[in-house]
Design an enzyme around this catalytic site. Structure first.
Site, PDB file in Angstrom:
ATOM      1  CB  SER A  72    -118.739 155.266  41.507  1.00  0.00           C
ATOM      2  OG  SER A  72    -117.997 155.222  40.318  1.00  0.00           O
ATOM      3  CG  HIS A 102    -114.662 151.719  39.907  1.00  0.00           C
ATOM      4  ND1 HIS A 102    -114.110 152.887  40.367  1.00  0.00           N
ATOM      5  CD2 HIS A 102    -115.980 151.972  39.668  1.00  0.00           C
ATOM      6  CE1 HIS A 102    -115.052 153.818  40.421  1.00  0.00           C
ATOM      7  NE2 HIS A 102    -116.181 153.293  39.993  1.00  0.00           N
TER       8      HIS A 102
END
Length: 390
Positions: A86, A189
């Site tokens: 991430s 996300h």
């Protein structure tokens, strides 16, 4: 081969940077980076409590700063691969040479602020789904209007979406699965982060990136990215796209990584690697959390990294496979041919169709490292370009 891994949000712990402040120059560097990120990194890393550092706007630049600080004390010339989870991808891209540390810190500050703002627009969240059949879990998420935001391997999928959808998932979990709600501000996300992606894209458009100097894996699909501009585009896209850490770990195995160093705050990614790579062989792992761990990390690099040499070496760039499949060089393209930047030199046949392989620099095709119908893994070297001595 050594892989350097940079963790993502959720790995932070109160005071985890305190031991690093005793290292000469660290506090000054953090003060400078704080100005770029718009948050007090010294305070956040040493005195802030758990609630303060779980704020997305603060956490993201803090994690990127921590990884970059620790990596400064490692012999990076012997590290072959970088990857991040991430927001950790920003640190990995900097460590691979795509842009300077200051750019990574600035982008992390923008990314964190904008994702925090996007979280405030709707009531959303995330939950870890542990166990169960993967297809059944994904079908259950789809039925509740949820997204698989993270696929972390080892039977762990993170669901994200509306609070109502997460409540239904918890009430009716997939067979043989357990649902654990995560203490996060929103559905990272996923399309809910669309405003944050657009804001980050505006800032990232001003970056002049370089091509990676080492293998750089992407969370989008686990492939090695050869072009700096493409990596920047992927970093922006990743704000709304799922994190496929499972595919990144598969690439570590395919590439034959034998040593892994997780940068601070370390532990989460090391645990996933241990669980997911049991069958293929778990690499030797060092979790780098304090300066006291540096000797072990340097020793691992000395034993698993590229052996240093004072002899003159050929200077060349390596073209790597963008995905797994079967390689086919361009018909008639022989060693010694002159190449131009962006020229197609072959393709990798995948189940989804052929993926072009292009030269990321101009120069001479000095050597094919893979040949027709050779099976290749993401990041596997395919050809050398260049040949100048240093």
């Amino acid at each position: 081969m050594i892989a350097l891994l940079s963790p993502g949000q959720g790995s932070q712990k109160p005071g985890f940077l305190t031991p690093w402040l005793d290292v000469t120059g660290t506090e000054a560097r953090l003060r400078w980076w704080s100005a770029l990120a718009g948050v007090d990194l010294v305070h956040l890393g040493s005195k802030a409590d758990a609630d303060e550092i779980k704020d997305t706007a603060r956490t993201q630049p803090l994690l990127v700063a921590a990884a970059l600080l620790a990596a400064e004390h490692l012999p990076m010339h012997d590290v072959a691969l970088a990857a991040g989870h991430s927001v950790g991808e920003l640190a990995a891209a900097a460590l691979a040479g795509v842009f300077p540390a200051e750019t990574a810190i600035t982008l992390a500050g923008v990314r964190g602020r904008e994702m925090a703002s996007a979280c405030a627009l709707e009531a959303t969240g995330m939950a870890a789904v542990l166990g169960g059949d993967t297809d059944e879990v994904l079908a259950s998420l789809d039925a509740q209007g949820l997204h698989p935001a993270n696929r972390n391997g080892a039977g762990q999928i993170v669901a994200a979406g509306s609070v109502a959808g997460l409540d239904k998932l918890a009430a009716e979990p997939p067979a043989k699965a357990r649902v654990v709600r995560l203490k996060v501000a929103g559905a990272f996300h996923t399309p809910y982060m669309g405003p944050a992606e657009a804001a980050l894209a505006e800032v990232a458009a001003g970056i002049t990136p370089a091509d990676p100097a080492r293998i750089l894996l992407s969370n989008l699909d686990g492939t090695a990215v050869s072009h700096g501009r493409e990596m920047v585009q992927r970093l922006v896209r990743q704000v709304t796209a799922p994190v496929r850490w499972d595919l990144c770990m598969r690439a570590l195995a395919d590439l034959g990584v034998t040593g892994v160093i997780e940068l601070p705050p370390a532990g989460t990614l090391a645990g996933l690697v241990k669980r997911d790579l049991k069958e293929s062989g778990v690499p030797e792992i060092v979790t780098l959390n304090t300066p006291d761990d540096l000797p072990a990390a340097r020793d691992l690099i000395a034993r698993h990294g590229t052996a240093p040499s004072h002899e003159p070496t050929l200077r060349f760039r390596v073209v790597v496979a963008p995905s797994a499949g079967t390689f086919a060089p361009l018909d008639g393209l022989a060693e010694g041919a002159a190449l131009r930047t962006g020229q197609v030199i072959g393709h990798v046949a995948t189940r989804q169709g052929p993926v072009e392989v292009t030269a990321h620099d101009s120069g001479l095709l000095t050597e094919w490292l893979a040949h027709h119908d050779d099976p290749v893994a993401p990041g596997q070297p395919l050809a050398r370009i260049g040949g100048q001595q240093s």
